[in-house]
Design a protein around this motif. Structure first.
Motif, PDB file in Angstrom:
ATOM      1  N   UNK A  26       0.843  -1.187   0.000  1.00 55.51           N
ATOM      2  CA  UNK A  26       0.000   0.000   0.000  1.00 55.51           C
ATOM      3  C   UNK A  26       0.878   1.236   0.000  1.00 55.51           C
ATOM      4  N   UNK A  27       0.353   2.321  -0.542  1.00 54.61           N
ATOM      5  CA  UNK A  27       1.112   3.565  -0.590  1.00 54.61           C
ATOM      6  C   UNK A  27       0.195   4.766  -0.526  1.00 54.61           C
ATOM      7  N   UNK A  28       0.767   5.898  -0.245  1.00 51.61           N
ATOM      8  CA  UNK A  28       0.017   7.146  -0.176  1.00 51.61           C
ATOM      9  C   UNK A  28      -0.136   7.716  -1.586  1.00 51.61           C
ATOM     10  N   UNK A  62       8.587  13.375  -4.504  1.00 49.34           N
ATOM     11  CA  UNK A  62       8.638  12.705  -5.810  1.00 49.34           C
ATOM     12  C   UNK A  62       9.312  11.343  -5.679  1.00 49.34           C
ATOM     13  N   UNK A  63       8.730  10.355  -6.320  1.00 54.64           N
ATOM     14  CA  UNK A  63       9.162   8.959  -6.292  1.00 54.64           C
ATOM     15  C   UNK A  63       8.860   8.270  -4.966  1.00 54.64           C
ATOM     16  N   UNK A  64       8.283   8.991  -3.993  1.00 53.22           N
ATOM     17  CA  UNK A  64       7.888   8.377  -2.729  1.00 53.22           C
ATOM     18  C   UNK A  64       6.371   8.332  -2.576  1.00 53.22           C
ATOM     19  N   UNK A  65       5.703   9.336  -3.150  1.00 52.14           N
ATOM     20  CA  UNK A  65       4.252   9.447  -3.057  1.00 52.14           C
ATOM     21  C   UNK A  65       3.727   9.722  -4.460  1.00 52.14           C
ATOM     22  N   UNK A  66       2.734   8.927  -4.861  1.00 53.84           N
ATOM     23  CA  UNK A  66       2.130   9.138  -6.164  1.00 53.84           C
ATOM     24  C   UNK A  66       1.240  10.383  -6.117  1.00 53.84           C
ATOM     25  N   UNK A  67       1.318  11.199  -7.150  1.00 54.46           N
ATOM     26  CA  UNK A  67       0.481  12.400  -7.233  1.00 54.46           C
ATOM     27  C   UNK A  67      -0.235  12.429  -8.573  1.00 54.46           C
ATOM     28  N   UNK A  68      -1.543  12.627  -8.525  1.00 51.98           N
ATOM     29  CA  UNK A  68      -2.367  12.741  -9.711  1.00 51.98           C
ATOM     30  C   UNK A  68      -2.900  14.165  -9.740  1.00 51.98           C
TER      31      UNK A  68
END
Length: 72
Positions: A26-28, A62-68
């Protein structure tokens, strides 16, 4: 990359933060959205894409949390 675009006086940014499945478990996931009324959608999307590239918080995660990032 400088854009000379006047932002609307009622411009606003909202974001939701979720925990979603990713390949490792799972990730943020952060979903910022910008309301830039009066601008063409492609111009608004371009501006927030540029802002996402130079934002210190976006750079830190960046590269730690996905952003849409989207314009609404």
């Amino acid at each position: 990359m400088i854009k000379k675009v006047k932002l609307p006086d009622d411009a606003s940014i909202n974001a939701s933060v979720d925990i979603d499945p990713i390949p490792q478990g799972f990730g943020i996931v952060v979903k910022p959205s910008a309301a830039l009324t009066g601008l063409y959608r492609n111009v608004a999307q371009d501006l927030i894409g540029i802002a996402h590239q130079v934002c210190r918080y976006s750079n830190a995660t960046r590269r730690n949390i996905e952003a849409d990032v989207t314009a609404v």
